[in-house]
Design a protein around this motif. Structure first.
Motif, PDB file in Angstrom:
ATOM      1  N   ASN A  17      78.755  39.197  59.441  1.00 31.56           N
ATOM      2  CA  ASN A  17      77.465  38.594  59.706  1.00 31.56           C
ATOM      3  C   ASN A  17      76.938  39.691  60.683  1.00 31.56           C
ATOM      4  O   ASN A  17      77.301  39.823  61.998  1.00 31.56           O
ATOM      5  CB  ASN A  17      77.505  37.195  60.479  1.00 31.56           C
ATOM      6  CG  ASN A  17      77.612  36.136  59.591  1.00 31.56           C
ATOM      7  OD1 ASN A  17      77.608  36.376  58.259  1.00 31.56           O
ATOM      8  ND2 ASN A  17      77.818  34.986  59.899  1.00 31.56           N
ATOM      9  N   GLU A  19      73.929  41.185  62.780  1.00 31.66           N
ATOM     10  CA  GLU A  19      72.772  40.449  63.050  1.00 31.66           C
ATOM     11  C   GLU A  19      71.654  41.580  63.538  1.00 31.66           C
ATOM     12  O   GLU A  19      70.433  41.454  63.407  1.00 31.66           O
ATOM     13  CB  GLU A  19      72.791  39.478  64.175  1.00 31.66           C
ATOM     14  CG  GLU A  19      73.558  38.046  64.048  1.00 31.66           C
ATOM     15  CD  GLU A  19      73.741  37.154  64.987  1.00 31.66           C
ATOM     16  OE1 GLU A  19      72.856  37.187  65.853  1.00 31.66           O
ATOM     17  OE2 GLU A  19      74.559  36.504  64.847  1.00 31.66           O
ATOM     18  N   THR A  20      72.477  42.748  64.265  1.00 36.33           N
ATOM     19  CA  THR A  20      71.445  43.983  64.657  1.00 36.33           C
ATOM     20  C   THR A  20      71.741  45.161  64.197  1.00 36.33           C
ATOM     21  O   THR A  20      73.007  45.354  63.791  1.00 36.33           O
ATOM     22  CB  THR A  20      71.413  43.698  66.103  1.00 36.33           C
ATOM     23  OG1 THR A  20      72.878  44.125  66.576  1.00 36.33           O
ATOM     24  CG2 THR A  20      71.233  42.382  66.809  1.00 36.33           C
ATOM     25  N   LYS A  51      66.893  40.345  55.985  1.00 41.40           N
ATOM     26  CA  LYS A  51      67.270  39.736  56.748  1.00 41.40           C
ATOM     27  C   LYS A  51      67.292  38.048  56.342  1.00 41.40           C
ATOM     28  O   LYS A  51      66.115  37.774  55.988  1.00 41.40           O
ATOM     29  CB  LYS A  51      66.553  39.547  58.447  1.00 41.40           C
ATOM     30  CG  LYS A  51      67.111  40.871  59.159  1.00 41.40           C
ATOM     31  CD  LYS A  51      67.781  40.312  60.185  1.00 41.40           C
ATOM     32  CE  LYS A  51      68.072  41.418  61.311  1.00 41.40           C
ATOM     33  NZ  LYS A  51      68.314  41.178  62.490  1.00 41.40           N
ATOM     34  N   THR A  53      69.115  34.066  56.738  1.00 39.41           N
ATOM     35  CA  THR A  53      69.381  33.026  57.632  1.00 39.41           C
ATOM     36  C   THR A  53      71.057  32.942  57.395  1.00 39.41           C
ATOM     37  O   THR A  53      71.463  32.930  56.365  1.00 39.41           O
ATOM     38  CB  THR A  53      68.805  31.518  57.489  1.00 39.41           C
ATOM     39  OG1 THR A  53      69.192  31.181  55.976  1.00 39.41           O
ATOM     40  CG2 THR A  53      67.366  31.536  57.635  1.00 39.41           C
ATOM     41  N   PHE A  58      70.143  35.188  62.286  1.00 36.99           N
ATOM     42  CA  PHE A  58      70.044  35.895  61.198  1.00 36.99           C
ATOM     43  C   PHE A  58      71.057  36.946  60.842  1.00 36.99           C
ATOM     44  O   PHE A  58      71.655  37.405  61.720  1.00 36.99           O
ATOM     45  CB  PHE A  58      68.670  36.451  61.174  1.00 36.99           C
ATOM     46  CG  PHE A  58      67.498  35.478  61.058  1.00 36.99           C
ATOM     47  CD1 PHE A  58      66.673  35.218  59.755  1.00 36.99           C
ATOM     48  CD2 PHE A  58      67.041  34.847  62.242  1.00 36.99           C
ATOM     49  CE1 PHE A  58      65.847  34.160  59.610  1.00 36.99           C
ATOM     50  CE2 PHE A  58      66.035  34.011  62.204  1.00 36.99           C
ATOM     51  CZ  PHE A  58      65.320  33.593  61.066  1.00 36.99           C
ATOM     52  N   LYS A  59      71.113  37.492  59.544  1.00 36.35           N
ATOM     53  CA  LYS A  59      71.895  38.564  59.419  1.00 36.35           C
ATOM     54  C   LYS A  59      71.188  39.467  58.064  1.00 36.35           C
ATOM     55  O   LYS A  59      70.571  39.060  57.349  1.00 36.35           O
ATOM     56  CB  LYS A  59      73.516  37.935  58.804  1.00 36.35           C
ATOM     57  CG  LYS A  59      73.513  37.437  57.597  1.00 36.35           C
ATOM     58  CD  LYS A  59      74.800  36.991  56.911  1.00 36.35           C
ATOM     59  CE  LYS A  59      74.793  36.741  55.552  1.00 36.35           C
ATOM     60  NZ  LYS A  59      76.187  36.748  54.891  1.00 36.35           N
ATOM     61  N   TYR A  60      71.824  40.730  58.153  1.00 31.20           N
ATOM     62  CA  TYR A  60      71.539  41.686  57.079  1.00 31.20           C
ATOM     63  C   TYR A  60      72.166  41.307  55.864  1.00 31.20           C
ATOM     64  O   TYR A  60      73.349  40.872  55.725  1.00 31.20           O
ATOM     65  CB  TYR A  60      71.874  43.216  57.340  1.00 31.20           C
ATOM     66  CG  TYR A  60      71.055  43.706  58.549  1.00 31.20           C
ATOM     67  CD1 TYR A  60      69.419  43.987  58.021  1.00 31.20           C
ATOM     68  CD2 TYR A  60      71.330  44.005  59.836  1.00 31.20           C
ATOM     69  CE1 TYR A  60      68.650  44.538  58.979  1.00 31.20           C
ATOM     70  CE2 TYR A  60      70.395  44.312  60.841  1.00 31.20           C
ATOM     71  CZ  TYR A  60      69.126  44.719  60.388  1.00 31.20           C
ATOM     72  OH  TYR A  60      68.093  45.335  61.334  1.00 31.20           O
TER      73      TYR A  60
END
Length: 148
Positions: A17, A19-20, A51, A53, A58-60
């Motif tokens: 996951n 996220e950034t 992105k 949920t 959130f994740k890519y």
């Protein structure tokens, strides 16, 4: 190098996951890829990552239609047995090698596209019913691109 980095990015976002962009850079560094935030930003745009949920965050992720293009298992099956792709309204029609339509339909079903209403396979033809004609065109183009 870029193609290899793109493959690594896809593998990472499918495995974790992310996220950034910093999370992604960290995972890439662990795999021996040195990339700046600007490079990663371009890669994300080129790969058309979105992105989505993931629980409370959130994740890519790859858009659904693009995720198919990067699936080695389905790519191999499709490249070996599909001879022609066509569209008629909201239907995608796949012409396959003789006797291979059911394998192609099973692969399509395995992909799990939300826009598919259902599949029907004969001996060398698969009908894929999509929810809209626009999605049929979009997904047929993804299949054709993957076959190249």
């Amino acid at each position: 190098m870029k193609s290899s980095r793109h493959d690594a990015i896809i593998d990472i976002i499918n495995s974790y996951n992310i996220e950034t962009q910093d999370d992604l850079i960290q995972h890439l560094n662990e795999r021996g890829y040195k990339a700046t935030q600007a490079t990663i930003s371009r890669d994300l745009r080129e790969l058309k990552l979105v992105k989505v949920t993931a629980g409370n965050s959130f994740k890519y992720a790859l858009p659904e239609v693009d995720a198919f293009k990067y699936s080695g298992k389905y790519r191999t099956i499709f490249k070996e047995i599909i001879e022609k792709v066509d569209v008629a309204g909201n239907l995608i029609i796949l012409k396959t090698l003789a006797g291979m339509a059911q394998a192609a339909a099973a692969a399509v079903d395995g992909i799990g596209w939300n826009e598919i209403v259902g599949t029907l396979a004969g001996d060398d033809t698969v009908f894929i019913a999509m929810r809209t004609s626009e999605k049929a065109t979009e997904y047929s183009e993804a299949i054709e691109e993957m076959l190249r």
